[in-house]
Design a protein around this motif. Sequence first.
Motif, PDB file in Angstrom:
ATOM      1  N   ALA A 175      -7.243  33.735 -24.429  1.00  0.00           N
ATOM      2  CA  ALA A 175      -6.959  32.855 -25.560  1.00  0.00           C
ATOM      3  C   ALA A 175      -6.171  31.646 -25.080  1.00  0.00           C
ATOM      4  CB  ALA A 175      -6.187  33.596 -26.650  1.00  0.00           C
ATOM      5  N   LEU A 176      -6.388  30.521 -25.738  1.00  0.00           N
ATOM      6  CA  LEU A 176      -5.663  29.288 -25.447  1.00  0.00           C
ATOM      7  C   LEU A 176      -5.203  28.737 -26.787  1.00  0.00           C
ATOM      8  CD1 LEU A 176      -4.721  27.101 -23.468  1.00  0.00           C
ATOM      9  CD2 LEU A 176      -6.929  25.963 -23.831  1.00  0.00           C
ATOM     10  N   LEU A 177      -3.907  28.594 -26.935  1.00  0.00           N
ATOM     11  CA  LEU A 177      -3.329  28.142 -28.192  1.00  0.00           C
ATOM     12  C   LEU A 177      -2.549  26.861 -27.947  1.00  0.00           C
ATOM     13  CD1 LEU A 177      -2.853  28.714 -31.209  1.00  0.00           C
ATOM     14  CD2 LEU A 177      -0.799  30.016 -30.540  1.00  0.00           C
ATOM     15  N   HIS A 178      -2.876  25.826 -28.702  1.00  0.00           N
ATOM     16  CA  HIS A 178      -2.216  24.532 -28.538  1.00  0.00           C
ATOM     17  C   HIS A 178      -1.188  24.341 -29.630  1.00  0.00           C
ATOM     18  CE1 HIS A 178      -4.556  22.690 -25.318  1.00  0.00           C
ATOM     19  NE2 HIS A 178      -5.609  23.357 -25.814  1.00  0.00           N
ATOM     20  N   GLY A 179      -0.033  23.820 -29.219  1.00  0.00           N
ATOM     21  CA  GLY A 179       0.983  23.389 -30.164  1.00  0.00           C
ATOM     22  C   GLY A 179       1.006  21.876 -30.230  1.00  0.00           C
ATOM     23  N   PRO A 180       2.010  21.304 -30.899  1.00  0.00           N
ATOM     24  CA  PRO A 180       2.078  19.834 -31.015  1.00  0.00           C
ATOM     25  C   PRO A 180       2.229  19.132 -29.676  1.00  0.00           C
ATOM     26  CG  PRO A 180       4.070  20.865 -31.853  1.00  0.00           C
ATOM     27  CD  PRO A 180       3.106  21.970 -31.635  1.00  0.00           C
ATOM     28  N   ASP A 181       2.993  19.697 -28.717  1.00  0.00           N
ATOM     29  CA  ASP A 181       3.175  19.055 -27.421  1.00  0.00           C
ATOM     30  C   ASP A 181       3.153  20.065 -26.282  1.00  0.00           C
ATOM     31  OD1 ASP A 181       5.465  20.327 -28.067  1.00  0.00           O
ATOM     32  OD2 ASP A 181       6.843  18.719 -27.473  1.00  0.00           O
ATOM     33  N   GLN A 182       2.555  21.242 -26.500  1.00  0.00           N
ATOM     34  CA  GLN A 182       2.500  22.267 -25.465  1.00  0.00           C
ATOM     35  C   GLN A 182       1.317  23.183 -25.751  1.00  0.00           C
ATOM     36  OE1 GLN A 182       5.831  25.070 -25.740  1.00  0.00           O
ATOM     37  NE2 GLN A 182       6.355  24.181 -27.732  1.00  0.00           N
ATOM     38  N   TRP A 183       1.052  24.084 -24.816  1.00  0.00           N
ATOM     39  CA  TRP A 183      -0.016  25.042 -24.997  1.00  0.00           C
ATOM     40  C   TRP A 183       0.373  26.384 -24.381  1.00  0.00           C
ATOM     41  CZ3 TRP A 183      -1.418  26.856 -20.352  1.00  0.00           C
ATOM     42  CH2 TRP A 183      -1.360  25.997 -19.242  1.00  0.00           C
ATOM     43  N   ALA A 184      -0.332  27.422 -24.808  1.00  0.00           N
ATOM     44  CA  ALA A 184      -0.090  28.766 -24.281  1.00  0.00           C
ATOM     45  C   ALA A 184      -1.437  29.424 -23.983  1.00  0.00           C
ATOM     46  CB  ALA A 184       0.697  29.619 -25.280  1.00  0.00           C
ATOM     47  N   MET A 185      -1.502  30.156 -22.851  1.00  0.00           N
ATOM     48  CA  MET A 185      -2.737  30.816 -22.423  1.00  0.00           C
ATOM     49  C   MET A 185      -2.443  32.293 -22.191  1.00  0.00           C
ATOM     50  SD  MET A 185      -5.065  30.097 -19.028  1.00  0.00           S
ATOM     51  CE  MET A 185      -5.609  28.507 -19.595  1.00  0.00           C
ATOM     52  N   THR A 186      -3.363  33.137 -22.605  1.00  0.00           N
ATOM     53  CA  THR A 186      -3.202  34.583 -22.406  1.00  0.00           C
ATOM     54  C   THR A 186      -4.417  35.150 -21.700  1.00  0.00           C
ATOM     55  OG1 THR A 186      -4.192  35.089 -24.568  1.00  0.00           O
ATOM     56  CG2 THR A 186      -1.800  34.791 -24.485  1.00  0.00           C
ATOM     57  N   ARG A 187      -4.195  36.351 -21.092  1.00  0.00           N
ATOM     58  CA  ARG A 187      -5.310  37.023 -20.407  1.00  0.00           C
ATOM     59  C   ARG A 187      -5.039  38.522 -20.388  1.00  0.00           C
ATOM     60  NH1 ARG A 187      -7.817  35.871 -14.353  1.00  0.00           N
ATOM     61  NH2 ARG A 187      -9.351  37.575 -14.417  1.00  0.00           N
ATOM     62  N   ARG A 188      -6.108  39.280 -20.640  1.00  0.00           N
ATOM     63  CA  ARG A 188      -6.024  40.744 -20.580  1.00  0.00           C
ATOM     64  C   ARG A 188      -6.395  41.221 -19.173  1.00  0.00           C
ATOM     65  NH1 ARG A 188      -6.165  43.979 -25.256  1.00  0.00           N
ATOM     66  NH2 ARG A 188      -6.050  42.779 -27.193  1.00  0.00           N
ATOM     67  N   VAL A 189      -5.641  42.191 -18.672  1.00  0.00           N
ATOM     68  CA  VAL A 189      -5.897  42.749 -17.342  1.00  0.00           C
ATOM     69  C   VAL A 189      -5.961  44.270 -17.490  1.00  0.00           C
ATOM     70  CG1 VAL A 189      -5.105  42.945 -14.972  1.00  0.00           C
ATOM     71  CG2 VAL A 189      -4.666  40.851 -16.267  1.00  0.00           C
ATOM     72  N   ALA A 190      -7.050  44.891 -17.063  1.00  0.00           N
ATOM     73  CA  ALA A 190      -7.199  46.347 -17.152  1.00  0.00           C
ATOM     74  C   ALA A 190      -6.361  47.035 -16.094  1.00  0.00           C
ATOM     75  CB  ALA A 190      -8.670  46.742 -17.000  1.00  0.00           C
ATOM     76  N   LEU A 191      -5.563  48.044 -16.554  1.00  0.00           N
ATOM     77  CA  LEU A 191      -4.721  48.790 -15.625  1.00  0.00           C
ATOM     78  C   LEU A 191      -5.266  50.186 -15.338  1.00  0.00           C
ATOM     79  CD1 LEU A 191      -1.193  47.864 -17.028  1.00  0.00           C
ATOM     80  CD2 LEU A 191      -2.400  46.837 -15.109  1.00  0.00           C
ATOM     81  N   GLY A 192      -6.338  50.592 -16.037  1.00  0.00           N
ATOM     82  CA  GLY A 192      -6.903  51.915 -15.840  1.00  0.00           C
ATOM     83  C   GLY A 192      -6.320  52.933 -16.823  1.00  0.00           C
ATOM     84  N   GLY A 193      -7.099  53.953 -17.107  1.00  0.00           N
ATOM     85  CA  GLY A 193      -6.630  54.985 -18.026  1.00  0.00           C
ATOM     86  C   GLY A 193      -6.460  54.483 -19.439  1.00  0.00           C
ATOM     87  N   GLY A 194      -7.229  53.485 -19.850  1.00  0.00           N
ATOM     88  CA  GLY A 194      -7.139  52.956 -21.200  1.00  0.00           C
ATOM     89  C   GLY A 194      -5.937  52.046 -21.415  1.00  0.00           C
TER      90      GLY A 194
END
Length: 474
Positions: free
Chosen positions: A147-166
């Motif tokens: 996901a990429l979320l933009h604010g008025p003068d900044q942004w935020a990015m997220t990412r899922r990483v699988a660790l195993g075992g659900g």
Amino acid sequence: MSWLRFLRPRGLFVKQVASFFLAFIAVWLVAGMIDVWLSNARFQRDAGGLLERADFAALAAPAGRIDVTDPVACRHLADTVLWGLADQGVREVSDFVDLVAYFKDGRLNVRVLDGARIACATAPAPVPLLRRALDAELRAGAARGNALLHGPDQWAMTRRVALGGGREALVGVSYWPGWATDTDYVVPYDLARTFFYALGIGTTFVALWMWLLLRRVRRATQAADRWAEGDFSVRIADRSRDEFSALAERFNRMADALSRTLHLEKALGGSLERNRIARDLHDTAKQRSFVLGLKLAELEHDAGGDERLARTVAQARALADRLQQDLVDAVSGFSAPAIAELGLREALTRNIDDLLGGSGIAWELALPRALEDWLRERPALAQELLMIAHEAVANARRHSGCRRVRVAGERHDGRWWWSVQDDGGGFDPASAPLGMGLANLRWRADQLPHGQLKIVSSSAGTQVRAEFDADAPA
């Protein structure tokens, strides 16, 4: 000590260095602002690329052996992923160390998920925009993944990483412009770095450039000092082919023009002095010798029948006539037209016409155009050739009994031959007394470049020849 002249307050060196530093300050400020802007863009790119280039498989490897229900073990796993991510960024991302310095502000956050539940998270808590992005990603579940979320003068990015075992790790990073332009560190650092880079490069360049320029100026100054002393043979040696070189060439041509002018003035001054002496001789000694001849004629008439006295008076009259002719020759030689006034061809024509006028002797002049042009730049040499021709023609009229005289200039094997040839009775040069006439001829030939006088005489005539180099400098 010669360098100290350029260090005076209004000297060229001081002016150029002062101009350099003023220009340097302006360039530094502009370059610093550009560098900050470029750093801002670079940090934004690096922050976004952090989650795209990271090796999450290596970061998730130890997760299978950890019990996420244990808060301490879970927090250790979250910190391991965060600092493993930071370690990869330090090794792979430009200026990532600057980004790491702000992780304590919650711009990078890792949440360990056990199913749909947050088992634990790194500290400190994420900034508001990053928290909203993480929550939105958590609500979306596995359907979105990034996901990429933009604010008025900044942004935020997220990412899922699988660790195993659900289990999964939800990683988020946030960028804001203050990250790259924080006044406590980034801007002073970039400006200081730019300052020292530009100062080192600029100082080296201006020092080298000024040294080269002042060396050229010093050569021109030394040549000008020699010109002021009257030595116009010195030239400003400058082969750079720029504006300064063009100026130096103009000064060299000016020195040549001054040298020619001084030579012409010297030749003209000598001509004026000879004319003055000729006038004095004409008005005094020549007139008195003429009166002396008249008095001797009266005495010869009064001698009457005294044969002894008449013979003595006749001898005296002969000496007086010889004296008068010598004075005529001397006056003609002194008043020989100067090369500076008429040129060699015209001066020779007038001079020989005066010498041979009324004698019935025919004469011709063979003056090559190449020799005439060559002598135009060497008036002193041309004057010597004029006087050699004058003396040789005068001697031919008085002593040879010739009916024809030829004056000629020729070139042979890199040398000029200047000859006067008559068809008179000739004489033996080896047994001839070395009078003033022959001595003058040899002296004048010695004044020519590598000059040499040769006299060849036989019953068929006499040739007086002055040989000299054809490569004499102007």
